[in-house]
Design a protein around this motif. Structure first.
Motif, mmCIF file in Angstrom:
data_model
loop_
_atom_site.group_PDB
_atom_site.id
_atom_site.type_symbol
_atom_site.label_atom_id
_atom_site.label_comp_id
_atom_site.label_asym_id
_atom_site.label_seq_id
_atom_site.Cartn_x
_atom_site.Cartn_y
_atom_site.Cartn_z
ATOM 1 N N ALA A 186 10.205 5.329 -16.918
ATOM 2 C CA ALA A 186 9.130 5.879 -15.930
ATOM 3 C C ALA A 186 8.876 7.136 -16.142
ATOM 4 C CB ALA A 186 9.777 5.285 -14.515
ATOM 5 N N ARG A 187 10.051 8.023 -16.245
ATOM 6 C CA ARG A 187 9.999 9.373 -16.552
ATOM 7 C C ARG A 187 9.209 9.872 -17.664
ATOM 8 N NH1 ARG A 187 15.458 9.556 -14.098
ATOM 9 N NH2 ARG A 187 16.131 9.915 -16.254
ATOM 10 N N ARG A 188 9.508 9.424 -18.652
ATOM 11 C CA ARG A 188 8.800 9.281 -19.995
ATOM 12 C C ARG A 188 7.301 9.062 -19.952
ATOM 13 N NH1 ARG A 188 13.618 7.325 -22.409
ATOM 14 N NH2 ARG A 188 12.747 5.448 -22.672
ATOM 15 N N GLY A 189 7.122 7.916 -19.382
ATOM 16 C CA GLY A 189 5.745 7.257 -19.390
ATOM 17 C C GLY A 189 4.837 8.080 -18.464
ATOM 18 N N ARG A 190 5.282 8.738 -17.487
ATOM 19 C CA ARG A 190 4.543 9.596 -16.493
ATOM 20 C C ARG A 190 4.468 11.127 -16.578
ATOM 21 N NH1 ARG A 190 2.396 6.367 -12.144
ATOM 22 N NH2 ARG A 190 2.888 4.284 -12.570
ATOM 23 N N GLY A 191 5.384 11.571 -17.638
ATOM 24 C CA GLY A 191 5.626 12.832 -17.955
ATOM 25 C C GLY A 191 6.025 13.717 -16.789
ATOM 26 N N GLY B 35 0.843 -1.204 -0.048
ATOM 27 C CA GLY B 35 -0.066 0.098 0.032
ATOM 28 C C GLY B 35 0.912 1.239 0.113
ATOM 29 N N VAL B 36 1.780 1.297 1.068
ATOM 30 C CA VAL B 36 2.615 2.367 0.861
ATOM 31 C C VAL B 36 3.558 2.578 -0.337
ATOM 32 C CG1 VAL B 36 4.666 3.572 1.980
ATOM 33 C CG2 VAL B 36 2.775 2.465 3.578
ATOM 34 N N ILE B 37 3.978 1.558 -0.775
ATOM 35 C CA ILE B 37 4.975 1.501 -1.947
ATOM 36 C C ILE B 37 4.065 1.962 -3.197
ATOM 37 C CG2 ILE B 37 5.959 0.019 -3.903
ATOM 38 C CD1 ILE B 37 6.737 -1.666 -1.393
ATOM 39 N N GLY C 92 4.124 5.157 -6.792
ATOM 40 C CA GLY C 92 2.920 4.970 -7.964
ATOM 41 C C GLY C 92 2.260 6.583 -8.149
ATOM 42 N N ASP C 93 2.261 7.085 -7.013
ATOM 43 C CA ASP C 93 1.557 8.555 -6.861
ATOM 44 C C ASP C 93 2.755 9.597 -6.731
ATOM 45 O OD1 ASP C 93 -0.859 6.987 -7.243
ATOM 46 O OD2 ASP C 93 -1.208 7.253 -4.982
#
Length: 399
Positions: free
Chosen positions: A393-398, A328-330, A335-336
């Motif tokens: 991950a940076r590209r995927g999440r903008g 949950g914390v992870i 993720g957020d």
């Protein structure tokens, strides 16, 4: 020097192993656990940071939070004994020395025991129908300050005479507390603490910033190793060109938050325990941390993420309990919030390896692992793992 109780006491299991080999084993153990969990994504594990050693090549006197348990002498049910649990059991091994504890902590513990024996105060026993449960002593690294806490089932008037005699001895502590703990269970202390004399905490100056530490507080028991752990975390945070806001999650009483703020970072410290938050705010004032550089937020980490998300941190420090951060914390943090870098401080390599599977699955790479020997002569491994968000991950999440 090997402790005369080695082999029966369950506190230390590897005193017969040369210290360099102890350190090597911990490095290898951490490497194998991470390799099993992450495969080719596992980071290289650096050599374990050890402690200074005595002339025999071994570290001693490194624990500055000493704890003993009281029990009944099996040969004489009316006689009081004080010691440690035998390995894997609740049987008490009476001890007369403990070379991993600071010298003053041992002196105080045995002096108090002698007064309690003289007064014939009974141990709590398995049914908790007696009085004495534990004694916990917190000393500063230089041992100039020492606070003794006696843990009892009830604040019985029979304790007054032996406690007065203890305080009148040749080496009185700087503070004496009685903690009332009448419930069964694994926790060492209860909710009610009574100050009998002197101060309720010691001032620890060995870590750079000063910290007020009480026997009831969670604070690293080994100041030398804690200083190495702290220096590594501060270095890893400072290696980010634009650290921005740093979130210290599971912040406790500010072990990382205070020095990071003093180093110029803007820190939000999240901690669930109300007393730890109070202690952290006290430590911030003690070190004259500017109010705009450190803010404590009381709450569960997963709940506090919503408040952190308004101004997302660029760096996160996580120091979860032994069971790890958990899915949950992870999910909320990686993720957020998705910080550019995270520093994971672990006291259990098994839960660390499990959490790293989820963290790397969320688009992070474990780039560095540094074990620190917080508890020599035991299998315990403390470690600092640095994680960085991957380019994909940076590209995927903008972000």
């Amino acid at each position: 020097m090997i402790c005369p109780h080695f082999g029966t006491c369950g506190g230390c299991l590897t005193q017969d192993v040369p210290y360099p080999l102890q350190l090597e084993r911990k490095q290898v153990t951490l490497h194998e656990l991470l390799l099993d969990a992450l495969g080719g994504r596992a980071p290289a594990v650096r050599p374990a940071i050890g402690l200074g050693v005595d002339e025999d090549g071994m570290p001693w006197r490194f624990r500055h939070k000493a704890a003993f348990v009281f029990g009944e002498n099996p040969r004489n049910p009316r006689a009081l004994v004080m010691g440690h649990f035998a390995a894997g059991s609740q049987r008490i091994v009476p001890v007369e020395t403990c070379p991993v504890h600071g010298e003053r902590a041992n002196r105080l513990a045995f002096a108090l025991r002698d007064q309690l024996v003289k007064a014939r105060i009974p141990a709590a026993g398995t049914a908790l129908d007696g009085i004495l449960r534990h004694v916990v002593i917190r000393t500063s690294r230089d041992e100039t300050e020492a606070v003794v806490m006696l843990v009892v089932t009830r604040n019985d008037k029979s304790l007054r005479r032996p406690l007065r005699a203890f305080l009148a001895g040749p080496d009185p502590p700087t503070g004496l507390l009685v903690n009332v703990h009448y419930r069964p269970g694994p926790y060492m202390v209860g909710d009610e603490t009574i100050r009998i004399a002197g101060r309720a905490s010691v001032r620890e100056n060995a870590l750079g910033p000063a910290f007020l530490v009480s026997p009831t507080a969670f604070f690293q028991t080994n100041p030398e190793a804690a200083a190495a752990l702290l220096a590594d975390v501060v270095t890893q945070v400072g290696a980010v060109d634009d650290a921005g806001i740093v979130a210290d999650l599971y912040a406790g009483s500010g072990l990382f938050a205070v020095p990071l703020a003093l180093g110029g970072h803007t820190v939000v410290a999240v901690e669930e325990n109300v007393q730890a938050v109070r202690d952290g705010e006290t430590n911030a004032r003690l070190n004259r941390v500017a109010p705009d550089k450190l803010r404590f937020v009381r709450g569960r980490v997963e709940d506090a993420v919503d408040r952190l998300g308004r101004t997302p941190p660029n760096v996160v420090v996580l120091d979860p309990p032994r069971q790890g951060a958990g899915a949950g914390v992870i999910r909320r943090v990686f993720g957020d919030l998705r910080p550019a870098r995270a520093i994971y401080v672990s006291c259990d390599p098994v839960s660390l390896a499990r959490d790293l599977v989820d963290i790397t699955g969320a688009g992070y790479a474990a780039v560095r692992a540094q074990p620190v020997d917080m508890f020599p002569h035991t299998p315990h491994i403390e470690s600092v793992v640095t994680l960085e968000r991957t380019p994909a991950a940076r590209r995927g999440r903008g972000r």
